[in-house]
Motif scaffolding. Structure first.
Motif, PDB file in Angstrom:
ATOM      1  N   ALA A 190       0.850  -1.193   0.000  1.00 28.46           N
ATOM      2  CA  ALA A 190       0.000   0.000   0.000  1.00 28.46           C
ATOM      3  C   ALA A 190       0.885   1.242   0.000  1.00 28.46           C
ATOM      4  N   TYR A 191       0.574   2.140  -0.917  1.00 31.12           N
ATOM      5  CA  TYR A 191       1.297   3.396  -1.064  1.00 31.12           C
ATOM      6  C   TYR A 191       0.323   4.556  -0.875  1.00 31.12           C
ATOM      7  N   PHE A 192       0.827   5.619  -0.256  1.00 27.76           N
ATOM      8  CA  PHE A 192       0.027   6.804  -0.009  1.00 27.76           C
ATOM      9  C   PHE A 192       0.833   8.031  -0.428  1.00 27.76           C
ATOM     10  N   ARG A 193       0.135   9.048  -0.915  1.00 25.02           N
ATOM     11  CA  ARG A 193       0.791  10.318  -1.260  1.00 25.02           C
ATOM     12  C   ARG A 193      -0.115  11.460  -0.826  1.00 25.02           C
ATOM     13  N   ARG A 194       0.467  12.404  -0.084  1.00 20.57           N
ATOM     14  CA  ARG A 194      -0.250  13.615   0.287  1.00 20.57           C
ATOM     15  C   ARG A 194      -0.180  14.603  -0.864  1.00 20.57           C
ATOM     16  N   MET A 195      -1.323  15.239  -1.156  1.00 17.84           N
ATOM     17  CA  MET A 195      -1.375  16.218  -2.242  1.00 17.84           C
ATOM     18  C   MET A 195      -2.412  17.282  -1.926  1.00 17.84           C
ATOM     19  N   SER A 196      -2.245  18.420  -2.544  1.00 17.28           N
ATOM     20  CA  SER A 196      -3.254  19.468  -2.400  1.00 17.28           C
ATOM     21  C   SER A 196      -4.528  19.028  -3.123  1.00 17.28           C
ATOM     22  N   SER A 197      -5.614  19.595  -2.722  1.00 12.12           N
ATOM     23  CA  SER A 197      -6.890  19.300  -3.371  1.00 12.12           C
ATOM     24  C   SER A 197      -6.828  19.668  -4.854  1.00 12.12           C
ATOM     25  N   GLY A 198      -6.182  20.783  -5.153  1.00 12.44           N
ATOM     26  CA  GLY A 198      -6.046  21.220  -6.549  1.00 12.44           C
ATOM     27  C   GLY A 198      -5.285  20.213  -7.394  1.00 12.44           C
ATOM     28  N   ALA A 199      -4.214  19.659  -6.849  1.00 16.48           N
ATOM     29  CA  ALA A 199      -3.427  18.664  -7.584  1.00 16.48           C
ATOM     30  C   ALA A 199      -4.239  17.398  -7.819  1.00 16.48           C
ATOM     31  N   ILE A 200      -5.035  17.014  -6.839  1.00 19.05           N
ATOM     32  CA  ILE A 200      -5.887  15.830  -7.011  1.00 19.05           C
ATOM     33  C   ILE A 200      -6.913  16.072  -8.106  1.00 19.05           C
ATOM     34  N   HIS A 201      -7.502  17.252  -8.137  1.00 19.82           N
ATOM     35  CA  HIS A 201      -8.499  17.550  -9.165  1.00 19.82           C
ATOM     36  C   HIS A 201      -7.883  17.584 -10.562  1.00 19.82           C
ATOM     37  N   ILE A 238      -3.809  10.373  -1.770  1.00 17.27           N
ATOM     38  CA  ILE A 238      -4.027   9.356  -2.813  1.00 17.27           C
ATOM     39  C   ILE A 238      -3.480   8.051  -2.256  1.00 17.27           C
ATOM     40  N   THR A 239      -4.201   6.982  -2.485  1.00 13.17           N
ATOM     41  CA  THR A 239      -3.748   5.665  -2.013  1.00 13.17           C
ATOM     42  C   THR A 239      -3.934   4.632  -3.109  1.00 13.17           C
ATOM     43  N   VAL A 240      -3.027   3.678  -3.140  1.00 17.42           N
ATOM     44  CA  VAL A 240      -3.117   2.584  -4.102  1.00 17.42           C
ATOM     45  C   VAL A 240      -2.493   1.338  -3.487  1.00 17.42           C
ATOM     46  N   ILE A 241      -3.093   0.215  -3.788  1.00 19.48           N
ATOM     47  CA  ILE A 241      -2.529  -1.067  -3.361  1.00 19.48           C
ATOM     48  C   ILE A 241      -2.155  -1.820  -4.621  1.00 19.48           C
ATOM     49  N   ILE A 242      -0.859  -2.115  -4.745  1.00 20.35           N
ATOM     50  CA  ILE A 242      -0.379  -2.841  -5.930  1.00 20.35           C
ATOM     51  C   ILE A 242       0.619  -3.907  -5.524  1.00 20.35           C
ATOM     52  N   GLY A 282      -3.440  -2.824  -9.902  1.00 18.60           N
ATOM     53  CA  GLY A 282      -2.953  -4.021  -9.227  1.00 18.60           C
ATOM     54  C   GLY A 282      -4.024  -4.625  -8.347  1.00 18.60           C
ATOM     55  N   CYS A 283      -4.545  -3.833  -7.429  1.00 18.33           N
ATOM     56  CA  CYS A 283      -5.620  -4.274  -6.541  1.00 18.33           C
ATOM     57  C   CYS A 283      -6.717  -3.207  -6.595  1.00 18.33           C
ATOM     58  N   GLY A 284      -7.104  -2.893  -7.817  1.00 25.19           N
ATOM     59  CA  GLY A 284      -8.109  -1.855  -8.041  1.00 25.19           C
ATOM     60  C   GLY A 284      -7.454  -0.545  -8.447  1.00 25.19           C
ATOM     61  N   PRO A 285      -8.268   0.483  -8.611  1.00 29.14           N
ATOM     62  CA  PRO A 285      -7.730   1.781  -9.031  1.00 29.14           C
ATOM     63  C   PRO A 285      -7.098   2.538  -7.864  1.00 29.14           C
ATOM     64  N   LYS A 298      -8.747  14.938 -13.996  1.00 29.55           N
ATOM     65  CA  LYS A 298      -8.930  15.335 -15.396  1.00 29.55           C
ATOM     66  C   LYS A 298      -7.924  14.667 -16.323  1.00 29.55           C
ATOM     67  N   ALA A 299      -6.828  14.165 -15.755  1.00 33.39           N
ATOM     68  CA  ALA A 299      -5.779  13.516 -16.557  1.00 33.39           C
ATOM     69  C   ALA A 299      -5.285  12.269 -15.827  1.00 33.39           C
ATOM     70  N   PRO A 300      -6.155  11.245 -15.704  1.00 34.36           N
ATOM     71  CA  PRO A 300      -5.794  10.068 -14.909  1.00 34.36           C
ATOM     72  C   PRO A 300      -4.601   9.274 -15.440  1.00 34.36           C
ATOM     73  N   GLU A 301      -4.204   9.511 -16.655  1.00 33.77           N
ATOM     74  CA  GLU A 301      -3.037   8.799 -17.184  1.00 33.77           C
ATOM     75  C   GLU A 301      -1.757   9.175 -16.429  1.00 33.77           C
ATOM     76  N   TRP A 302      -1.779  10.259 -15.690  1.00 37.17           N
ATOM     77  CA  TRP A 302      -0.632  10.704 -14.908  1.00 37.17           C
ATOM     78  C   TRP A 302      -0.572  10.048 -13.530  1.00 37.17           C
ATOM     79  N   VAL A 303      -1.623   9.355 -13.129  1.00 34.93           N
ATOM     80  CA  VAL A 303      -1.691   8.781 -11.779  1.00 34.93           C
ATOM     81  C   VAL A 303      -0.485   7.892 -11.460  1.00 34.93           C
ATOM     82  N   PRO A 304      -0.127   6.893 -12.289  1.00 40.38           N
ATOM     83  CA  PRO A 304       1.035   6.056 -11.937  1.00 40.38           C
ATOM     84  C   PRO A 304       2.315   6.859 -11.772  1.00 40.38           C
TER      85      PRO A 304
END
Length: 159
Positions: free
Chosen positions: A5-16, A155-159, A78-81, A20-26
């Motif tokens: 499990a990975y987590f990243r702190r980000m501003s609300s603006g960066a998350i928004h 942001i959190t992801v499990i991979i 990996g284990c969902g989005p 709009k450009a989910p290809e940048w998520v990884p």
């Protein structure tokens, strides 16, 4: 298969912007590690179980700490989005975590119960394994507290 499990702190603006450009998520999640990132390795499922007494999500708010959040995209990493929490939700989760200390959390640690529940990571009842879980919980709690203090999303992801 290794699910961390990975987590990243980000501003609300960066998350928004990511919405709009989910290809940048990884790329955003796996850029250099710094103080805005946290990797709790394979302890995520154990910590989730110790927090809410279930291998799955529950109706309790604390259950969302690791397995909750809104999907950032439909891409399975990996284990969902990847998922995200807005700053207000981070603050609510930090408030849920605040009164839980490591000693209290570890009172629920039982290798037998974890095994019966189908928890992902397989650990033993050694001091080393207990320390591994405790340290990762302390890091996760601190991470949420810092994000809440800074009014950041997560942001959190499990991979």
């Amino acid at each position: 298969m290794c699910m961390n499990a990975y987590f990243r702190r980000m501003s609300s603006g960066a998350i928004h912007k990511l919405l709009k450009a989910p290809e940048w998520v990884p790329r955003v999640i796996f850029t250099e590690c710094d103080k805005t990132t946290l990797d709790i390795d394979k302890s995520w499922h154990i910590i989730h179980y110790l927090l809410c007494g279930s291998a799955q999500t529950t109706d309790e708010l604390i259950s969302e700490t690791i397995l909750g959040g809104r999907p950032l995209s439909t891409d399975d990493l990996g284990c969902g989005p990847a998922r995200y929490f807005e700053p207000l939700k981070v603050a609510l989760l930090a408030d849920e975590l605040a009164p839980i200390d490591t000693e209290q959390l570890m009172r629920h640690y039982s290798v037998e119960k974890l095994s019966r529940a189908g928890i992902y990571a397989k650990l033993s009842d050694t001091a080393e394994d207990r320390s591994y879980i405790s340290c990762n919980f302390d890091s996760l709690k601190s991470f949420y507290m810092t994000a809440a203090y800074n009014r950041e999303g997560i942001i959190t992801v499990i991979i």
